[in-house]
Design a protein around this motif. Structure first.
Motif, PDB file in Angstrom:
ATOM      1  N   LEU A 422      42.094  56.538  73.395  1.00  0.00           N
ATOM      2  CA  LEU A 422      43.394  57.291  73.832  1.00  0.00           C
ATOM      3  C   LEU A 422      43.502  58.535  73.169  1.00  0.00           C
ATOM      4  CD1 LEU A 422      46.008  56.870  75.242  1.00  0.00           C
ATOM      5  CD2 LEU A 422      46.783  55.329  73.507  1.00  0.00           C
ATOM      6  N   GLN A 423      43.658  59.409  73.602  1.00  0.00           N
ATOM      7  CA  GLN A 423      43.894  60.894  72.898  1.00  0.00           C
ATOM      8  C   GLN A 423      45.219  61.368  73.020  1.00  0.00           C
ATOM      9  OE1 GLN A 423      40.410  63.190  73.359  1.00  0.00           O
ATOM     10  NE2 GLN A 423      41.035  64.719  71.926  1.00  0.00           N
ATOM     11  N   LEU A 424      45.836  61.985  72.232  1.00  0.00           N
ATOM     12  CA  LEU A 424      47.011  62.754  72.131  1.00  0.00           C
ATOM     13  C   LEU A 424      47.188  64.047  71.606  1.00  0.00           C
ATOM     14  CD1 LEU A 424      50.159  62.380  72.083  1.00  0.00           C
ATOM     15  CD2 LEU A 424      50.100  61.946  69.872  1.00  0.00           C
ATOM     16  N   THR A 425      47.718  64.950  72.794  1.00  0.00           N
ATOM     17  CA  THR A 425      47.760  66.243  72.334  1.00  0.00           C
ATOM     18  C   THR A 425      49.379  66.638  72.120  1.00  0.00           C
ATOM     19  OG1 THR A 425      47.791  66.815  74.740  1.00  0.00           O
ATOM     20  CG2 THR A 425      45.765  66.922  73.223  1.00  0.00           C
ATOM     21  N   ASN A 426      49.497  67.793  71.165  1.00  0.00           N
ATOM     22  CA  ASN A 426      50.748  68.111  70.942  1.00  0.00           C
ATOM     23  C   ASN A 426      51.537  66.984  70.559  1.00  0.00           C
ATOM     24  OD1 ASN A 426      50.515  70.846  72.215  1.00  0.00           O
ATOM     25  ND2 ASN A 426      50.914  69.998  74.422  1.00  0.00           N
ATOM     26  N   ALA A 427      51.206  66.235  69.143  1.00  0.00           N
ATOM     27  CA  ALA A 427      51.931  65.129  68.544  1.00  0.00           C
ATOM     28  C   ALA A 427      53.209  65.374  68.187  1.00  0.00           C
ATOM     29  CB  ALA A 427      51.068  64.728  67.543  1.00  0.00           C
ATOM     30  N   PRO A 428      54.190  64.575  68.159  1.00  0.00           N
ATOM     31  CA  PRO A 428      55.444  64.459  67.619  1.00  0.00           C
ATOM     32  C   PRO A 428      55.333  64.734  66.105  1.00  0.00           C
ATOM     33  CG  PRO A 428      55.293  62.489  68.946  1.00  0.00           C
ATOM     34  CD  PRO A 428      53.778  63.148  68.710  1.00  0.00           C
ATOM     35  N   SER A 429      56.298  65.389  65.701  1.00  0.00           N
ATOM     36  CA  SER A 429      56.429  65.913  64.144  1.00  0.00           C
ATOM     37  C   SER A 429      56.864  64.631  63.326  1.00  0.00           C
ATOM     38  CB  SER A 429      57.374  67.065  63.817  1.00  0.00           C
ATOM     39  OG  SER A 429      58.760  66.541  64.439  1.00  0.00           O
ATOM     40  N   THR A 430      57.419  63.500  64.042  1.00  0.00           N
ATOM     41  CA  THR A 430      58.047  62.422  63.036  1.00  0.00           C
ATOM     42  C   THR A 430      56.905  61.324  63.332  1.00  0.00           C
ATOM     43  OG1 THR A 430      59.392  61.765  64.722  1.00  0.00           O
ATOM     44  CG2 THR A 430      60.239  63.203  62.918  1.00  0.00           C
ATOM     45  N   SER A 431      57.292  60.285  62.918  1.00  0.00           N
ATOM     46  CA  SER A 431      56.583  59.266  62.858  1.00  0.00           C
ATOM     47  C   SER A 431      56.067  58.407  64.473  1.00  0.00           C
ATOM     48  CB  SER A 431      56.956  57.695  61.896  1.00  0.00           C
ATOM     49  OG  SER A 431      55.914  56.885  61.894  1.00  0.00           O
ATOM     50  N   TYR A 432      55.045  57.854  64.630  1.00  0.00           N
ATOM     51  CA  TYR A 432      54.726  57.365  65.956  1.00  0.00           C
ATOM     52  C   TYR A 432      53.747  56.510  65.929  1.00  0.00           C
ATOM     53  CZ  TYR A 432      50.994  61.094  66.328  1.00  0.00           C
ATOM     54  OH  TYR A 432      49.866  61.722  65.968  1.00  0.00           O
ATOM     55  N   ARG A 433      53.390  56.044  67.177  1.00  0.00           N
ATOM     56  CA  ARG A 433      52.024  55.120  67.271  1.00  0.00           C
ATOM     57  C   ARG A 433      51.323  55.096  68.558  1.00  0.00           C
ATOM     58  NH1 ARG A 433      56.180  50.430  66.211  1.00  0.00           N
ATOM     59  NH2 ARG A 433      56.009  49.343  68.193  1.00  0.00           N
ATOM     60  N   LEU A 434      50.124  55.066  68.597  1.00  0.00           N
ATOM     61  CA  LEU A 434      49.409  54.853  69.822  1.00  0.00           C
ATOM     62  C   LEU A 434      48.961  53.570  69.873  1.00  0.00           C
ATOM     63  CD1 LEU A 434      47.102  58.028  69.766  1.00  0.00           C
ATOM     64  CD2 LEU A 434      49.201  57.878  70.863  1.00  0.00           C
ATOM     65  N   GLU A 435      49.021  52.843  71.247  1.00  0.00           N
ATOM     66  CA  GLU A 435      48.831  51.336  71.359  1.00  0.00           C
ATOM     67  C   GLU A 435      48.025  51.271  72.776  1.00  0.00           C
ATOM     68  OE1 GLU A 435      52.828  49.745  69.638  1.00  0.00           O
ATOM     69  OE2 GLU A 435      52.452  49.329  71.523  1.00  0.00           O
ATOM     70  N   ILE A 436      46.954  50.604  72.634  1.00  0.00           N
ATOM     71  CA  ILE A 436      46.036  49.982  74.001  1.00  0.00           C
ATOM     72  C   ILE A 436      46.434  48.842  74.288  1.00  0.00           C
ATOM     73  CG2 ILE A 436      43.822  50.159  74.640  1.00  0.00           C
ATOM     74  CD1 ILE A 436      43.142  52.362  72.729  1.00  0.00           C
ATOM     75  N   TYR A 437      46.787  48.564  75.481  1.00  0.00           N
ATOM     76  CA  TYR A 437      46.820  46.892  76.087  1.00  0.00           C
ATOM     77  C   TYR A 437      45.927  46.785  77.063  1.00  0.00           C
ATOM     78  CZ  TYR A 437      51.518  46.924  73.910  1.00  0.00           C
ATOM     79  OH  TYR A 437      52.405  46.777  73.121  1.00  0.00           O
ATOM     80  N   ASP A 438      45.376  45.435  77.032  1.00  0.00           N
ATOM     81  CA  ASP A 438      44.449  45.224  78.238  1.00  0.00           C
ATOM     82  C   ASP A 438      45.123  44.961  79.573  1.00  0.00           C
ATOM     83  OD1 ASP A 438      45.592  42.680  77.964  1.00  0.00           O
ATOM     84  OD2 ASP A 438      44.004  41.640  76.767  1.00  0.00           O
ATOM     85  N   GLN A 439      44.246  44.326  80.392  1.00  0.00           N
ATOM     86  CA  GLN A 439      44.650  44.210  81.837  1.00  0.00           C
ATOM     87  C   GLN A 439      45.688  43.027  81.952  1.00  0.00           C
ATOM     88  OE1 GLN A 439      41.681  43.512  80.683  1.00  0.00           O
ATOM     89  NE2 GLN A 439      40.636  41.813  81.789  1.00  0.00           N
ATOM     90  N   ASN A 440      45.944  42.109  80.904  1.00  0.00           N
ATOM     91  CA  ASN A 440      46.678  41.153  80.921  1.00  0.00           C
ATOM     92  C   ASN A 440      48.039  41.571  80.291  1.00  0.00           C
ATOM     93  OD1 ASN A 440      44.882  39.440  82.067  1.00  0.00           O
ATOM     94  ND2 ASN A 440      43.697  39.009  80.327  1.00  0.00           N
ATOM     95  N   GLY A 441      48.173  42.732  79.622  1.00  0.00           N
ATOM     96  CA  GLY A 441      49.478  43.108  78.932  1.00  0.00           C
ATOM     97  C   GLY A 441      49.649  42.840  77.738  1.00  0.00           C
ATOM     98  N   SER A 442      48.525  42.316  76.720  1.00  0.00           N
ATOM     99  CA  SER A 442      48.231  42.069  75.542  1.00  0.00           C
ATOM    100  C   SER A 442      47.822  43.273  74.827  1.00  0.00           C
ATOM    101  CB  SER A 442      47.078  40.801  75.243  1.00  0.00           C
ATOM    102  OG  SER A 442      47.693  39.660  75.898  1.00  0.00           O
ATOM    103  N   MET A 443      48.478  43.578  73.563  1.00  0.00           N
ATOM    104  CA  MET A 443      48.064  44.411  72.725  1.00  0.00           C
ATOM    105  C   MET A 443      46.673  44.278  72.055  1.00  0.00           C
ATOM    106  SD  MET A 443      49.980  46.099  69.515  1.00  0.00           S
ATOM    107  CE  MET A 443      51.492  46.386  70.145  1.00  0.00           C
TER     108      MET A 443
END
Length: 597
Positions: A422-443
């Motif tokens: 999972l790749q992010l461009t133009n990231a926010p200037s404040t704190s954030y997080r990237l999350e990946i969830y499976d096909q069942n909706g579990s992180m």
């Protein structure tokens, strides 16, 4: 100036102020009085048992008295005739204590009992966001003046106001032989279990029905199969359950169970799946329903005004807070200004009923408005309902971040390993997080303040499932979804009897040789002598020390991509990988390197 010398200086100042008075006699000084001799700076408490007890530190004295005006001076001879009984301990509820050789923090209860604060969330719920400023260091030599009481695992274990007002002078705690009540005598213990959990909230005060984000996390992840459960302390009901993941988040909208209920609290437990055994537990901070009442102080009111309700991004506003109809003196008040979106404490104003603060407005993560609130507290940490400013609209917002998703394989056998990026461009200037969830909706993965989030795991199907699709998110630091993007669909093959993919994969760089900084090169991957047709192949081109997917080409044995190199004096590895819907492994080219100057 050290604590000891400062205490001595203040004590001598008190003597100087009182010098014109003749020393009182021991017979004329009643018990339950603070006393000192003429030639010695030490201050004592003349207790009801006829003995004198030493105030061992400045902090101990000031936990009971605001100045030295009530100290009575007697002659040295008369002072020496009063037997020393021991040391005075801190007033219950006044401060938190620790010693230099122990990182743990303790609250004080009547009788000189120390109550271990089990977590930061408990300390915050009892003494506020700035609880650490209420901690006093106690010299190791005086630690033995105290006894150990039961630990505090929840805000309901300890009432700061009741502890503080439950005594009127040091005699009340010196001669108390009882032990502090433990509201949780059956609270579970977890011997030899290294795993711990935390549960945080994004707000500490709400109107009924307003949303709260609960964020749970497990540390020292267990080797056994486990489950995280978030529960409501009011009835123990389970709100969310997460299996074998390091994070467990949810959003709740609490209401009062009864008309006089002022607070709500949640907790998270870690359970072993095999036998449902609880292995760890942690409580969230306390959330107050706005308008709650806690004695005389909370009968007052506060107000927060702003000079503007519409601003351009980066502009400032002036916040003015006022408090009325409170019965405590001004020097017992403090006003705390908070930003609502992240509950950050911005400014504290002391000893006043009116206070102003200038706040800069910065749009964050696409937000087009901002709001602030003020909490007014007294010295006992009691508070009146929070006052909110008007919502401030923000103009001229420009957030253009984007998410890109990729998977290392498009066709797999059941249980085969797949890499997700999972790749992010133009990231926010404040704190954030990237999350990946499976096909069942579990992180399955979470990555904080980074532009790339990687996950490699075995993807399994259930029942007649023929495809799987993972989902990527970018969220702000209190859990709001800012943008989501689906990963490519992964198809499960109908059979597992396939030939291993063979062949040769080459990656070429054009122009070759060292390249100037920020120049463009062409990366070309070519698969030859494969035992599969080109229509069954997917080619990936990767670049960077932490591999970033440059391009994906499907149903082909050939793939070409433009790539811009970065700074000078860099060594950038590049390679290609190839998979097929029927393959049990992948072909990977030899790694080449781009050098920049």
């Amino acid at each position: 100036m050290t604590m000891k010398t400062r205490f001595l200086a203040i004590a001598l100042l008190a003597v100087a102020i009182a010098a014109p008075k003749a020393p009182a006699s021991a017979a004329s000084v009643s018990t339950n009085s603070a006393i000192k001799g003429v030639s010695n700076s030490a201050v004592y408490w003349y207790a009801t048992d006829g003995k004198r007890y030493v105030f061992p530190t400045e902090g101990t004295y000031y936990s009971w008295f605001s100045d030295f005006s009530q100290v009575k001076i007697i002659s040295d001879q008369e002072l020496s005739s009063i037997t020393i009984g021991g040391n005075v301990t801190y007033r219950p509820g006044a401060k938190l204590l620790k010693i230099n050789t122990d990182p743990r923090t303790y609250a004080v209860s009547k009788g000189g009992y120390l109550r271990l604060i089990a977590s930061e969330s408990v300390a915050s719920s009892l003494y506020g966001y700035n609880w650490a400023k209420q901690v006093h260091d106690l010299p190791d030599t005086f630690f033995t003046n105290y006894k150990m009481g039961s630990a505090l695992y929840s805000f309901s274990d300890y009432n700061v106001s009741n502890e503080y007002n439950g005594v009127s002078n040091p005699s009340d705690t010196i001669f108390n032989n009882g032990t502090p009540n433990n509201p949780f005598p059956d609270y579970p213990t977890y011997p030899n279990n290294p795993s711990t959990v935390t549960l945080t909230t994004d707000r500490n005060s709400i109107n009924e029905g307003e949303s709260i984000t609960l964020s749970g996390r497990v540390f020292n992840v267990p080797s056994y199969s486990y489950r995280l459960e978030i529960k409501d302390t009011r009835n123990g009901s389970s709100i969310r359950s997460c299996d074998n993941t390091t994070y467990c988040d949810t959003t709740v909208r609490p209401y009062r169970n009864t008309t006089n209920q002022n607070t709500v609290q949640y907790f998270m437990v870690l359970k072993r799946t095999s036998d449902n055994q609880e292995m760890a537990r942690e409580y969230s901070q306390v959330i107050y329903f706005n308008g709650y009442s806690n004695g005389t102080f909370s009968s007052g009111s506060s107000n927060l005004q702003t000079n503007k309700t519409n601003v351009n991004n980066g502009e400032s506003v002036i916040l003015t807070a006022t408090v009325t109809n409170v019965t405590v003196a001004d020097n017992q008040l403090r006003m705390e200004f908070y930003r609502e979106r992240d509950n950050t404490l911005l400014y504290t104003c002391y000893d006043a009923r009116t206070c102003t603060y200038t706040a800069q407005i910065n749009a964050v993560n696409g937000s087009n408005s901002e709001r602030f609130y003020v909490i007014v507290k007294n010295d006992n940490n009691e508070q009146i309902p929070a006052a909110y400013s008007s919502r401030i609209s923000i103009n001229n917002i420009n957030n253009n971040y984007q998410l890109t998703t990729s998977a290392s394989k498009s066709y797999i056998t059941n249980g085969e390993s797949v890499g997700f990026n999972l790749q992010l461009t133009n990231a926010p200037s404040t704190s954030y997080r990237l999350e990946i969830y499976d096909q069942n909706g579990s992180m399955r993965a979470i990555c904080t303040n980074t532009t790339n989030c990687y996950l490699t795991e075995n993807v399994t199907k259930s029942g007649g499932q023929t495809t799987a699709q993972y989902q990527g998110y970018i969220k702000d630091n209190y859990g709001n979804v800012l943008l989501s993007k689906s990963f490519p669909v992964i198809t499960f093959n109908n059979t597992t009897n396939y030939s291993t993919l063979t062949g040769t994969t080459a990656l070429t760089i054009s122009p070759s040789g060292s390249r100037p900084a920020y120049s463009q090169v062409t990366l070309t991957a070519n698969v030859t002598n494969s035992n599969y047709s080109a229509n069954d192949l997917t080619v990936f081109i990767w670049a960077g020390t932490t591999p970033t997917l440059v391009k994906t080409c499907t149903n082909t044995s050939y793939c070409s991509a433009s790539y811009y190199v970065g700074n000078a004096n860099m060594s950038i590895p590049v390679y290609a990988s190839v998979t097929t819907k029927n393959a049990t492994n992948a072909l990977i080219s030899q790694t080449s390197t781009i050098y920049t100057y």
